[in-house]
Design a protein around this motif. Structure first.
Motif: not given
Lengths: 264, 277
Positions: A7-10, A14-15, B76-78, B159-162
């Motif tokens: 989860l940390r890596i994910l 994303i960041l 899914v990403l948020g 994405l930031p909103f989610v």
């Protein structure tokens, strides 16, 4: 634990997805080539110099800055009295007023821009600074209203009443009692308003011309035809300005919103 | 001292007049134009054209498909990112940096952010060179001018909103529920599925609806990443107002988008209120 580490890596991936385009723009603006490339080849600030000698960019920048400044000032002058009325008084149409002033927040700006163009062409208000300004006032006023309204709490009303009872005029009460209370909201709301105006494309695009243009719309029209490193340089400059704005807001109001965990 | 009604009138007169003149009346003008013909007769032909013509169906289809995919991918990403920020980051300074990183895109113009993806997704852009280097594809993939390219840009913009709405929902959950669940013998996974996730769903749903509404009304990102190959509803609206100058038909398109967005926002606030109960 495995799950925790994946989860940390994910999250870090994303960041990086969020940071990547901004880093790429800043990097690409430093290239010595005449076309855009990332990673940049060589390192130069020449493109920034080119921007600073380009009159189209400079006048668009001035228009955007003036527009954002005026829109913010007018938004404050409209939103603060409205906030006072909404927070302090019961009157017919109170709910209507607050949704009238706040709903431009959620409406597609493109639709609003189209509406203002059509209405403006009926009353002779198109394709000039004032036409741009009225639209920007409409979209930024909610930001000021939304940040000021929560600060006009009920216990503060008691202070205002006390001030009036002690003989202070309405204006003096506003100046010495109300204003200090709403100042943080006014500050962050104005900054949000200024930035929202400064970065707008969807609304402005209907009323800009080659003589009077804003920075984002100018970039938009350039990007549609050609891509060169000056566009990256202008974009990078706006990113740096945004970083400064976010850090300032963080220091003034604190953006650490996820820290108030319930039950602690 | 002045009476309350006089004070109220003085305070609200200007804001009300301004917003009636430059917000409500212009929208009413568009609504009226959408319902009239060039000669001024009342007609529904513009709406009929929008709703019953296959060309429009395909544009509406693309617009809604992109909106739906954007929303699902954002969720899914948020969710994991919000979870990471609220539950896993212990170092306050790092969380602050992350929050700034998430908010920063909201402070930069859509044009600037989409421009970043134009550089990244080009035939010889970074993404393609990575894909080729890692042997994932043989030849560079075409992103610009495809729905995939637009999708990558829209997810990035929204994405930031989610993350913010889900993050707020997660931060508000009282940890004692989870402790109770753990005390009663539930495992971490079971607690998540039966306690935390259901409690965070209203926040996630209202964030998702907001993203969907913003995605279908986005103009700049699709316009830039479509390369003229894909058309979405907002692009069609802009065409009508800027080059075709058909305010009646354009008005019908604009009102369609507006009505849809308002319905979505209404739904989101309803879900939000149900969650607050």
């Amino acid at each position: 634990m495995m799950a925790s580490w994946s989860l940390r890596i994910l999250a870090l991936l994303i960041l990086s997805y969020l940071a990547l385009p901004l880093i790429v723009i800043i990097g690409a603006s430093l290239t010595t080539t005449s076309f855009l490339t990332f990673p940049p080849r060589g390192l130069t600030f020449d493109w920034y110099e080119v921007v600073l000698t380009n009159s189209a960019y400079l006048s668009a920048f001035a228009t955007s800055a003036w527009l954002a400044l005026w829109a913010t000032v007018i938004a404050v002058l409209l939103a603060v009295p409205a906030a006072l009325a909404i927070a302090r008084y019961e009157f017919p149409g109170r709910a209507f007023l607050s949704s009238l002033l706040l709903s431009s927040l959620v409406l597609p700006h493109l639709v609003l821009g189209a509406a203002l163009l059509q209405f403006g062409s009926m009353i002779g208000l198109t394709r000039n600074f004032t036409a741009l300004l009225v639209g920007h006032v409409v979209i930024v006023t909610p930001y000021v209203l939304r940040t000021v309204l929560p600060l006009l709490s009920a216990d503060q009303k008691t202070l205002e009443d006390a001030s009036c009872d002690l003989g202070a005029s309405g204006l003096a009460t506003f100046r010495y009692v109300t204003l200090p209370q709403i100042r943080p909201g006014l500050l962050s709301g104005s900054l949000f308003a200024f930035i929202t105006s400064f970065i707008n494309v969807e609304l402005s695009i209907f009323n800009t011309t080659s003589e009077i243009n804003t920075i984002p719309v100018l970039l938009f029209t350039y990007v549609e035809y050609s891509i060169d490193p000056t566009i990256a340089a202008v974009s990078a400059a706006t990113i740096v300005a945004a970083v400064i704005a976010v850090v300032v807001i963080d220091l003034v109001v604190g953006l650490d919103f996820f820290s108030d965990r319930g039950g602690r | 001292m002045k009476s309350a009604p006089a004070v109220v009138a003085g305070l609200v007169a200007l804001p009300t007049a301004f917003f009636l003149a430059f917000f409500l009346v212009p929208l009413a003008v568009v609504a009226l134009a959408s319902l009239t013909s060039g000669e001024g007769d009342v007609t529904f032909t513009h709406y009929a054209r929008v709703l019953f013509d296959s060309y429009h169906w395909s544009i509406l289809g693309v617009t809604f498909r992109l909106g739906l995919y954007t929303t699902v991918i954002c969720l899914v990403l948020g969710y994991p990112l919000a979870w990471y920020l609220v539950r896993m980051v212990e170092w306050r300074l790092w969380r602050r940096v992350c929050v700034i990183l998430i908010i920063l895109p909201l402070f930069t113009s859509n044009i600037v952010r989409s421009f970043g993806w134009m550089i990244l997704l080009g035939r010889r852009g970074l993404v393609n060179s990575w894909l080729v280097d890692f042997g994932l594809v043989d030849r560079p993939v075409r992103f610009i001018g495809t729905e995939t390219g637009i999708l990558i840009g829209l997810v990035y913009i929204l994405l930031p909103f989610v993350v913010l709405t889900i993050g707020n929902a997660l931060a508000k959950i009282d940890v004692s529920y989870e402790q109770a669940s753990a005390d009663l013998g539930a495992g971490a996974m079971s607690t998540f599925w039966h306690v935390t996730l259901p409690l965070s769903i209203p926040g996630a749903v209202s964030g998702a609806i907001l993203v969907f509404a913003l995605a279908v009304s986005a103009y700049v990102t699709p316009a830039l990443l479509s390369g003229g190959q894909v058309t979405v509803l907002p692009m069609l609206i802009f065409q009508q107002y800027s080059s075709v100058f058909d305010f009646h038909y354009g008005g019908a398109l604009a009102i369609t988008l507006l009505a849809f967005t308002l319905a979505m926002i209404g739904l989101a606030s309803l879900v939000g209120r149900m969650g607050a109960r």
